[in-house]
Scaffold this motif. Structure first.
Motif, PDB file in Angstrom:
ATOM      1  N   CYS A  70      -3.926 -11.458   8.724  1.00  0.00           N
ATOM      2  CA  CYS A  70      -2.955 -10.518   8.159  1.00  0.00           C
ATOM      3  C   CYS A  70      -2.233  -9.746   9.254  1.00  0.00           C
ATOM      4  CB  CYS A  70      -3.621  -9.554   7.185  1.00  0.00           C
ATOM      5  SG  CYS A  70      -4.589  -8.254   7.951  1.00  0.00           S
ATOM      6  N   HIS A 103       0.118  -4.111  13.325  1.00  0.00           N
ATOM      7  CA  HIS A 103      -1.325  -4.209  13.503  1.00  0.00           C
ATOM      8  C   HIS A 103      -1.743  -5.599  13.046  1.00  0.00           C
ATOM      9  CE1 HIS A 103      -1.115   0.144  13.872  1.00  0.00           C
ATOM     10  NE2 HIS A 103      -0.453   0.148  12.731  1.00  0.00           N
ATOM     11  N   ILE A 106      -0.358  -5.930   9.412  1.00  0.00           N
ATOM     12  CA  ILE A 106      -0.138  -4.671   8.723  1.00  0.00           C
ATOM     13  C   ILE A 106       1.126  -4.061   9.317  1.00  0.00           C
ATOM     14  CG2 ILE A 106      -1.050  -2.393   8.176  1.00  0.00           C
ATOM     15  CD1 ILE A 106      -3.866  -3.658   8.616  1.00  0.00           C
ATOM     16  N   ASP A 131       3.742  -1.052   9.239  1.00  0.00           N
ATOM     17  CA  ASP A 131       4.000   0.329   8.829  1.00  0.00           C
ATOM     18  C   ASP A 131       5.482   0.567   8.590  1.00  0.00           C
ATOM     19  OD1 ASP A 131       1.290   1.052   9.032  1.00  0.00           O
ATOM     20  OD2 ASP A 131       1.516   1.471  11.171  1.00  0.00           O
ATOM     21  N   CYS A 157       0.850  -5.179   3.825  1.00  0.00           N
ATOM     22  CA  CYS A 157       0.032  -6.196   4.470  1.00  0.00           C
ATOM     23  C   CYS A 157       0.630  -7.556   4.160  1.00  0.00           C
ATOM     24  CB  CYS A 157      -1.406  -6.152   3.976  1.00  0.00           C
ATOM     25  SG  CYS A 157      -2.316  -4.728   4.575  1.00  0.00           S
ATOM     26  N   ASN A 166       2.230   1.303   3.898  1.00  0.00           N
ATOM     27  CA  ASN A 166       2.461   0.098   4.686  1.00  0.00           C
ATOM     28  C   ASN A 166       2.387  -1.137   3.796  1.00  0.00           C
ATOM     29  OD1 ASN A 166      -0.317  -0.659   4.388  1.00  0.00           O
ATOM     30  ND2 ASN A 166      -0.849   0.602   6.140  1.00  0.00           N
ATOM     31  N   HIS A 225       0.880  -1.165   0.000  1.00  0.00           N
ATOM     32  CA  HIS A 225       0.000   0.000   0.000  1.00  0.00           C
ATOM     33  C   HIS A 225       0.917   1.215   0.000  1.00  0.00           C
ATOM     34  CE1 HIS A 225      -3.519  -2.503   0.627  1.00  0.00           C
ATOM     35  NE2 HIS A 225      -2.808  -3.166   1.520  1.00  0.00           N
TER      36      HIS A 225
END
Length: 129
Positions: free
Chosen positions: A93, A88, A95, A97, A68, A66, A63
């Protein structure tokens, strides 16, 4: 074939990851291959999908800010949540950063546990063939 991912685009155009995300993608790919050297990576709709035999194991979706990391197992990540700060955790998944902010040893351990879980699931299936 993995069909749950959609192309990374917006009505205005394609989302382009920043340089930091691109570097994190490269490092994550290396980590996945270190844990699963027998994996085959196939790009699907802008997502790198890592297959173990004919079943997908991991997928990396970039993204803008970040990455995933999707995984196919049903592993409860609670035992990793305290040790993987700055990540996260979602349903199937992670996530990420900033890969520089997390403990890569713990991430590699998680990848290995997910691989073993998948191999255990595949053993009965492979025995039938």
């Amino acid at each position: 074939m993995l069909t749950t991912f959609t192309p990374l685009s917006t009505p205005e155009g394609t989302v382009t990851p920043n340089d930091h995300v691109t570097a994190d993608l490269h490092t994550l790919t290396e980590l996945i291959f270190a844990v699963t050297p027998e994996a085959t990576v196939i790009p699907e709709n802008g997502v790198s999908v890592f297959y173990l035999t004919t079943h997908w194991l991991f997928a990396l979706a970039p993204h803008q800010n970040n990455v995933c990391l999707y995984f196919s197992g049903d592993l409860d990540l609670a035992r990793f949540s305290d040790r993987l700060s700055h990540v996260h955790m979602g349903d199937h998944c992670l996530i990420i950063d900033d890969l520089d902010a997390i403990n890569l040893n713990v991430l590699v351990e998680l990848l290995a546990v997910l691989k073993v879980e998948m191999q255990r699931k595949l053993l009965p299936i492979q025995a039938l063939h």
